[in-house]
Design an enzyme around this catalytic site. Structure first.
Site, PDB file in Angstrom:
ATOM      1  CG  HIS A 155      -1.962   0.929   1.399  1.00 40.09           C
ATOM      2  ND1 HIS A 155      -1.787   2.288   1.371  1.00 40.09           N
ATOM      3  CD2 HIS A 155      -3.294   0.754   1.596  1.00 40.09           C
ATOM      4  CE1 HIS A 155      -2.945   2.897   1.541  1.00 40.09           C
ATOM      5  NE2 HIS A 155      -3.864   1.995   1.676  1.00 40.09           N
ATOM      6  CD  GLU A 258      -3.351   1.564  -1.834  1.00 40.88           C
ATOM      7  OE1 GLU A 258      -3.967   0.526  -1.514  1.00 40.88           O
ATOM      8  OE2 GLU A 258      -3.800   2.702  -1.633  1.00 40.88           O
TER       9      GLU A 258
HETATM   10  O1  TA6 Z   1      -6.175   1.703  -0.262  1.00 33.27           O
HETATM   11  C1  TA6 Z   1      -7.163   2.698  -0.130  1.00 33.27           C
HETATM   12  C2  TA6 Z   1      -7.799   2.552   1.237  1.00 33.27           C
HETATM   13  O2  TA6 Z   1      -8.520   1.358   1.348  1.00 33.27           O
HETATM   14  C3  TA6 Z   1      -8.673   3.780   1.450  1.00 33.27           C
HETATM   15  O3  TA6 Z   1     -10.024   3.453   1.372  1.00 33.27           O
HETATM   16  C4  TA6 Z   1      -8.230   4.256   2.821  1.00 33.27           C
HETATM   17  O4  TA6 Z   1      -8.979   3.604   3.812  1.00 33.27           O
HETATM   18  C5  TA6 Z   1      -6.770   3.838   2.807  1.00 33.27           C
HETATM   19  O5  TA6 Z   1      -6.801   2.537   2.263  1.00 33.27           O
HETATM   20  C6  TA6 Z   1      -6.068   3.971   4.116  1.00 33.27           C
HETATM   21  O6  TA6 Z   1      -6.437   2.956   4.989  1.00 33.27           O
HETATM   22  P1  TA6 Z   1      -5.867   3.089   6.484  1.00 33.27           P
HETATM   23  O7  TA6 Z   1      -6.347   1.927   7.231  1.00 33.27           O
HETATM   24  O8  TA6 Z   1      -4.370   3.075   6.355  1.00 33.27           O
HETATM   25  O9  TA6 Z   1      -6.366   4.401   6.967  1.00 33.27           O
END
Ligand code: TA6
Length: 287
Positions: A155, A258
């Site tokens: 991510h 990601e």
């Molecule tokens: O990858 C995108 C996502 O799923 C967004 O929806 C947002 O929630 C992001 O990940 C960040 O997630 P986190 O748990 O790190 O706040």
């Protein structure tokens, strides 16, 4: 900390105490520098000599047991998104991984190998190679007697100069789930630009993605293998304000691209099978 010190390599790998008292592994090569936290096997810094940092790190990030670090490369495993009563985006990023090996390689890069201790039916290894590029390999082996199904995603938060001038290229024609609209759409644009919160899961794509950043005068190239999902995310203004571990203005200097296998691309391994997700990150000058 002491158990990590045995992996130090003079002039290449050093273990220090970092924010929140967490150990940090500092890596120096002839071409670059990096930092990795055993907490989440989380790469929090990578910079090629003479360049700007490749990875965005929030000034407001927490560094606490059980909490994810905000920025760098969170390792999302064994699920992506929410799961009732469980940590969002899986437990790998809030677990301390064991550092198993460090090695200075003949090509002057440095390789670090981590293993996730909680192997209930699986073994997860993560190899970080720091050199001219940053290479990340997440390998999962099914050590149980039954099928194992999981999602995984690196991510990655990228540092950019100005989100208003940034473009993401390489996903034209790919179908995507717009997480905000809840709709499945097809990417028509050759370049994705950002004018609002953006949260899209592109599917059936093994494409290399370029992040074009005129403000920093560079292209960030995201190559991947063993991955059919690419997630593109910027929280924009309102969501940035709702995130306690993220500065209100920080959406201006970051974008997440990601690489993983999520939703319908979750992986199922038969007993003894292994799958590897690999990402290689590089920067090129923007002519
Ligand atoms: O990858 C995108 C996502 O799923 C967004 O929806 C947002 O929630 C992001 O990940 C960040 O997630 P986190 O748990 O790190 O706040």
């Amino acid at each position: 900390m002491e158990s990590l010190k045995i992996h130090e390599i003079p002039g290449r790998v050093t273990v220090i105490g970092g924010p929140g008292g967490m150990p940090v592994i500092q890596v120096r090569t002839d071409a670059s520098e990096a930092e990795i936290h055993p907490h989440g096997a989380h790469v929090t810094r990578f910079r090629k000599n003479g360049g700007a940092p490749l990875l965005f790190m929030s000034e407001a990030s927490e560094f606490q047991p059980g909490k994810p670090i905000r920025g760098g490369v969170p390792v999302i495993f064994p699920w992506f998104g929410a799961r009732e009563g469980q940590p969002f985006h899986g437990f790998a990023r809030v677990t301390v991984w064991d550092l198993q090996e460090t090695a200075a390689l003949p090509d002057a890069s440095v390789r670090l190998r981590f293993r996730l201790p909680e192997g209930d039916g699986f073994q997860a290894d993560y190899i970080v190679t720091v050199g001219n590029t940053l290479k990340l390999e997440l390998s999962v082996t099914n050590t149980s007697a039954t099928d194992l199904t999981f999602e995984s995603c690196l991510h990655t938060y990228f540092q950019i100069g100005d989100i208003h001038r940034t473009e993401v290229r390489g996903l034209q024609g790919a179908s995507y789930l717009d997480q905000l609209l809840g709709e499945r759409l097809t990417e028509e644009a050759g370049s994705i630009r950002f004018t609002a919160e953006t949260d899209r899961i592109y599917q059936d794509t093994a494409a290399t993605v370029d992040i074009v950043d005129p403000a920093l005068g560079r292209i960030i190239r995201v190559r991947k293998s063993g991955s059919l999902s690419t997630v593109v995310w910027n929280p924009w203004i309102a969501k940035a304000q709702r995130m306690p571990d993220f500065g209100d203005e920080e959406y201006l200097q970051m974008v997440c691209v990601e690489s993983g296998n999520v939703r319908e691309h979750a992986i199922t391994l038969a007993p003894g099978e292994r799958a590897t997700l690999e990402v290689e990150l590089d920067t090129l000058p923007l002519d």
